[in-house]
Design a protein around this motif. Structure first.
Motif, PDB file in Angstrom:
ATOM      1  N   LYS A 108       5.887  -0.700  -1.108  1.00 24.16           N
ATOM      2  CA  LYS A 108       5.007   0.450  -0.862  1.00 24.16           C
ATOM      3  C   LYS A 108       5.695   1.681  -1.444  1.00 24.16           C
ATOM      4  O   LYS A 108       6.791   2.068  -1.001  1.00 24.16           O
TER       5      LYS A 108
ATOM      6  N   LEU B 264       1.221  -2.599   7.275  1.00 23.78           N
ATOM      7  CA  LEU B 264       0.456  -3.406   6.329  1.00 23.78           C
ATOM      8  C   LEU B 264       0.004  -4.696   7.006  1.00 23.78           C
ATOM      9  O   LEU B 264       0.790  -5.348   7.702  1.00 23.78           O
TER      10      LEU B 264
ATOM     11  N   GLU C   4      -3.301  -1.815   3.725  1.00 19.98           N
ATOM     12  CA  GLU C   4      -2.686  -0.743   4.498  1.00 19.98           C
ATOM     13  C   GLU C   4      -3.527  -0.471   5.738  1.00 19.98           C
ATOM     14  O   GLU C   4      -4.755  -0.313   5.665  1.00 19.98           O
TER      15      GLU C   4
ATOM     16  N   PRO D   4      -5.878   1.154   0.796  1.00 22.24           N
ATOM     17  CA  PRO D   4      -5.142   0.539  -0.320  1.00 22.24           C
ATOM     18  C   PRO D   4      -4.892  -0.945  -0.054  1.00 22.24           C
ATOM     19  O   PRO D   4      -4.587  -1.346   1.072  1.00 22.24           O
ATOM     20  N   LYS D   5      -5.027  -1.736  -1.109  1.00 20.85           N
ATOM     21  CA  LYS D   5      -4.966  -3.190  -0.946  1.00 20.85           C
ATOM     22  C   LYS D   5      -4.445  -3.819  -2.232  1.00 20.85           C
ATOM     23  O   LYS D   5      -4.707  -3.328  -3.330  1.00 20.85           O
ATOM     24  N   ALA D   6      -3.703  -4.924  -2.090  1.00 19.24           N
ATOM     25  CA  ALA D   6      -3.235  -5.677  -3.256  1.00 19.24           C
ATOM     26  C   ALA D   6      -3.290  -7.157  -2.922  1.00 19.24           C
ATOM     27  O   ALA D   6      -2.974  -7.563  -1.797  1.00 19.24           O
TER      28      ALA D   6
ATOM     29  N   VAL E  96       1.784  -1.625  -3.557  1.00 20.36           N
ATOM     30  CA  VAL E  96       0.738  -0.718  -3.076  1.00 20.36           C
ATOM     31  C   VAL E  96       1.291   0.706  -3.171  1.00 20.36           C
ATOM     32  O   VAL E  96       2.386   0.990  -2.659  1.00 20.36           O
TER      33      VAL E  96
ATOM     34  N   ASN F 238       0.746   5.082  -2.887  1.00 14.64           N
ATOM     35  CA  ASN F 238       0.038   6.149  -2.168  1.00 14.64           C
ATOM     36  C   ASN F 238       0.278   7.481  -2.865  1.00 14.64           C
ATOM     37  O   ASN F 238       1.406   7.760  -3.315  1.00 14.64           O
TER      38      ASN F 238
END
Length: 467
Positions: A305, A319, A370, A387-389, A403, A405
């Motif tokens: 992150k 997360l 997140e 947010p996402k992966a 991820v 920010n």
């Protein structure tokens, strides 16, 4: 000296070639062994005996019915009952087991000493003095018993040693045997060898050493990459350890081997006064099998992150780890990866902004989402689209997911001149994109108070003017 592996090898009964009725015209061919002084009896031809094998129709055979005619290639046989003594008495179970074992173990020997020792023991166990059989020189070929001590003493020293050795071998390792395959108890991984065990046990449960076995594998291979192989059990009395590499989810191992039969089986000659021929009876086929399950090696997900502008890690970010469909991801043991609440696991990044999820089932799609914005990153966080992966965890691999920010916009200072009374004083206001509910309530209350005070001052000035 090798184990007999081919069913159908035979052995014949009789040691000496005698001038008795119904002699065959075909050639009798001696195999390997030793010539010894003859044991005398009525009508005995010649001055020597043969202790060893014969060649019958291309096969190496031994005799068990002392003094009857040795077989020649023209003699035909038909299936009969179990092997008995020369006097027609059933063999004791341990003797029958000894004979079956020795035929399995030594019938392909190339040693004259072992061949002679085998012939000697077979006659000792089937043509001893009993049931009308006698050691008297007045006996004819039908009733003469085998003089064990006489023949033993006339063998070469090396052959006598072979007699003692293979007798002990038979008593130690005779059948019936049992076979067993044991799969590993620990988790098996596709592509990684595991140790399977093969036990070939005697009636007392002890292992039989040096036994040839054929292994056949499914959903697996040997370390050589072959799906079949010829192996031997350990000589030290332990089980045979087989390294098996799973190639699929259900590896299995089948073991096949020849075991000495409980009782040898006799074949009856078509011609009178000829030796009875005995197949090893010999072998009975043993099969054992075991199977287990195998999985692909586990995978790891490493999450980073980071700050979108500086690239530095962000600590303390919550997360959630899920499968592609939002349900819990699976661990290597197929259990769901959940937290105490039974929902997909939520973890936090460490001081370096990373988090690791080990021991995941492979292959599978894994996502990290997140849960809440970290302090200082609230502005860009959308709870409806956090947010996402996502990525696929492959066997034995580490999947890296990142991820990022965006940090909040910096505070913008505003300078306001304070007038003559406020000369040299500067007021700064900080503007943010959010105003707390409490702040709004306080601010509104202030407006109401200021409005009431202004009305009171106006009214007071009007009254003073009138007076």
């Amino acid at each position: 000296m090798g184990w007999r592996r081919l069913a159908g090898a035979v052995l014949a009964a009789g040691v000496a070639l005698l001038a008795v009725p119904a002699v065959s015209d075909a050639q009798v061919q001696e195999g390997i062994g030793h010539t010894t002084p003859a044991q005398g009896y009525r009508g005995k031809p010649g001055t020597t005996d043969w202790l060893g094998s014969y060649i019958w129709q291309g096969k190496q055979v031994w005799c068990v019915q002392y003094s009857f005619l040795a077989p020649d290639s023209s003699v035909q046989y038909q299936e009969g009952d179990e092997l008995r003594t020369k006097a027609g008495v059933p063999l004791a179970p341990d003797i029958a087991a000894n004979i079956s074992y020795l035929l399995l173990r030594y019938s392909t020997t190339n040693s004259p000493d072992e061949s002679a020792a085998l012939a000697h023991l077979l006659h000792s166990w089937t043509s001893f003095e009993h049931g009308g059989l006698s050691l008297s020189p007045d006996s004819d070929y039908r009733t003469i018993a085998y003089n064990e001590q006489f023949h033993y003493d006339n063998l070469p020293q090396s052959a006598r040693e072979a007699v003692d050795r293979i007798r002990k071998d038979a008593e130690t390792n005779r059948g019936p045997w049992t076979a067993k395959v044991t799969a590993p108890t620990d988790e098996q991984l596709i592509g990684s060898p595991g140790t399977w065990k093969v036990d070939v046990a005697k009636p007392d449960g002890a292992q039989v050493g040096g036994v040839p076995v054929t292994v056949e594998l499914k959903d697996a291979t040997l370390e050589s990459g072959q799906t079949t192989g010829e192996l031997k059990t350990a000589l030290d009395g332990g089980p045979l350890a087989v390294k098996v590499v799973p190639t699929g989810p259900k590896p299995s191992v089948v073991v096949r081997l020849d075991s000495p039969a409980d009782k040898p089986v006799v074949h009856i000659p078509a011609q009178e006064n000829m030796q009875r021929i005995v197949t090893t009876g010999g072998e009975k086929k043993l099969t054992a099998e075991a199977s287990t399950t195998a999985k692909t090696p586990p995978g790891v997900v490493k999450i980073a992150k980071t700050d979108a502008e500086t690239g530095k890690g962000i600590a303390g970010v919550a997360l959630r780890v899920t499968a592609a469909d939002g349900k819990p991801a699976l661990k290597q043991d197929d259990a769901e990866l959940t937290g105490p609440d039974g929902k997909p696991l939520v973890l936090q990044t460490g001081d370096d902004g990373t988090a690791t999820v080990p021991d995941l089932r492979t292959p599978q799609e894994v996502c990290v989402v997140e849960v809440a914005a970290a302090k200082g990153y609230e502005e860009s966080f959308d709870p409806n689209a956090p947010p996402k992966a996502c990525g696929k965890v492959e066997p034995g691999q580490t999947l890296a997911l990142a991820v990022t920010n965006k940090p909040n916009k910096p505070v913008v200072p505003i300078t306001i001149p304070a007038g003559s009374e406020g000369a040299g004083v500067t007021a700064k206001a900080a503007f943010t994109t959010e105003v707390g509910t409490g702040s709004l309530v306080g601010f509104g209350g202030g407006v109401v108070v200021l409005g009431a005070l202004a009305g009171w001052l106006v009214r007071r000035r009007l009254v003073a003017a009138r007076s």
